[in-house]
Enzyme design. Structure first.
Site, PDB file in Angstrom:
ATOM      1  N   GLY A  11       0.658 -79.584   1.993  1.00  0.00           N
ATOM      2  CA  GLY A  11       1.724 -80.586   2.094  1.00  0.00           C
ATOM      3  C   GLY A  11       1.675 -81.677   1.042  1.00  0.00           C
ATOM      4  CG  ASN A  13       4.843 -80.040  -3.924  1.00  0.00           C
ATOM      5  OD1 ASN A  13       5.266 -80.561  -4.940  1.00  0.00           O
ATOM      6  ND2 ASN A  13       4.003 -79.030  -3.941  1.00  0.00           N
ATOM      7  CG  HIS A 103       8.690 -69.537  -7.297  1.00  0.00           C
ATOM      8  ND1 HIS A 103       8.159 -68.843  -6.224  1.00  0.00           N
ATOM      9  CD2 HIS A 103       8.321 -68.855  -8.401  1.00  0.00           C
ATOM     10  CE1 HIS A 103       7.518 -67.774  -6.682  1.00  0.00           C
ATOM     11  NE2 HIS A 103       7.593 -67.757  -7.997  1.00  0.00           N
ATOM     12  CG  ASP A 144      11.194 -66.917  -4.890  1.00  0.00           C
ATOM     13  OD1 ASP A 144      10.189 -66.210  -5.058  1.00  0.00           O
ATOM     14  OD2 ASP A 144      11.262 -67.838  -4.048  1.00  0.00           O
ATOM     15  CD  GLU A 173       3.959 -77.103  -7.293  1.00  0.00           C
ATOM     16  OE1 GLU A 173       3.191 -77.718  -6.516  1.00  0.00           O
ATOM     17  OE2 GLU A 173       3.998 -75.872  -7.355  1.00  0.00           O
TER      18      GLU A 173
HETATM   19  C1  GRF Z   1       2.901 -75.289  -4.233  1.00  0.00           C
HETATM   20  O1  GRF Z   1       2.203 -74.699  -5.296  1.00  0.00           O
HETATM   21  C2  GRF Z   1       4.287 -74.734  -4.171  1.00  0.00           C
HETATM   22  O2  GRF Z   1       4.852 -74.461  -5.431  1.00  0.00           O
HETATM   23  C3  GRF Z   1       4.055 -73.450  -3.450  1.00  0.00           C
HETATM   24  O3  GRF Z   1       3.087 -73.740  -2.456  1.00  0.00           O
HETATM   25  C4  GRF Z   1       2.334 -74.848  -2.909  1.00  0.00           C
HETATM   26  C5  GRF Z   1       2.466 -75.936  -1.894  1.00  0.00           C
HETATM   27  O4  GRF Z   1       1.505 -76.895  -2.138  1.00  0.00           O
HETATM   28  N1  GRF Z   1       5.278 -72.978  -2.872  1.00  0.00           N
HETATM   29  P1  GRF Z   1       1.463 -78.160  -1.104  1.00  0.00           P
HETATM   30  O5  GRF Z   1       1.337 -77.594   0.293  1.00  0.00           O
HETATM   31  O6  GRF Z   1       2.760 -78.916  -1.299  1.00  0.00           O
HETATM   32  O7  GRF Z   1       0.263 -78.952  -1.531  1.00  0.00           O
END
Ligand code: GRF
Length: 188
Positions: A11, A13, A103, A144, A173
């Site tokens: 989590g 992101n 992605h 995707d 990201e």
């Molecule tokens: C990220 O690398 C995202 O691109 C992929 O899963 C990962 C999620 O990371 N879909 P987090 O859970 O947000 O740390």
């Protein structure tokens, strides 16, 4: 405007997006949803005082409870951030062009089922790619393949391991996803 974030794992992101949006008037992260009761995102949500909704496969795929709840909460944008399940078609149809995903590769390369999380970076290194990156795209019923909203790239050195690539990609990201989400909501 209200957003809901789906996450299955750590989590990071989700956290970066929620934190970024706290500084934006009229936008709030109403809910964080997960299919994984052990997901790190649950603790992050708790620290951010954001309610968490957990669901299992039966609830997610054999009822429309999640869709109905998101509609009841008047969610304007659904953000997938490391969410590992396919979105049910009834949910995608209930929120047309209102679901986005990130992605960790430069689609259309290295996309599709199985190409998620760490596997992508192993495939990128194995293929001898000289660059990788992120793709933020709308979500439709085929993983995707939704319209691409934003991409950013980073170099992949011959000496880079999948872990090195993962680190560089995750930095992209965190650098871009929060801003893109805010821009999408502002444009609604
Ligand atoms: C990220 O690398 C995202 O691109 C992929 O899963 C990962 C999620 O990371 N879909 P987090 O859970 O947000 O740390």
């Amino acid at each position: 405007k209200q957003i809901a974030i789906f996450a299955s794992g750590s989590g990071s992101n989700a956290e970066k997006i929620a934190e970024y949006l706290t500084n934006i008037p009229d936008v709030e992260t109403t809910l964080i949803l997960s299919n994984n009761p052990k997901a790190g995102v649950i603790d992050r949500a708790r620290r951010l005082h954001i309610p968490v909704l957990l669901f299992d496969r039966t609830t997610f795929y054999e009822s429309n409870q999640v869709t109905r709840l998101l509609q009841a909460q008047k969610i304007d944008l659904i953000v997938l951030a490391g969410f590992m399940w396919l979105m049910p078609s009834e949910l995608v149809q209930a929120f047309p062009d209102r679901i986005v995903n990130i992605h960790p590769a430069l689609l259309p390369k290295f996309g599709g089922k199985g190409m998620y999380g760490h596997f992508v970076h192993e495939a990128v290194v194995a293929a001898g790619e000289t660059e990788s990156g992120i793709t933020i795209h709308y979500v439709n019923e085929h993983y995707d393949e939704g319209q691409i909203i934003f991409q950013a790239s980073c170099p992949v050195a011959p000496t880079d391991s999948p872990e090195d690539v993962a680190r560089h990609v995750q930095k992209l990201e965190h650098e871009h996803y929060p801003r893109i989400v805010a821009e999408l909501v502002a444009a609604m």
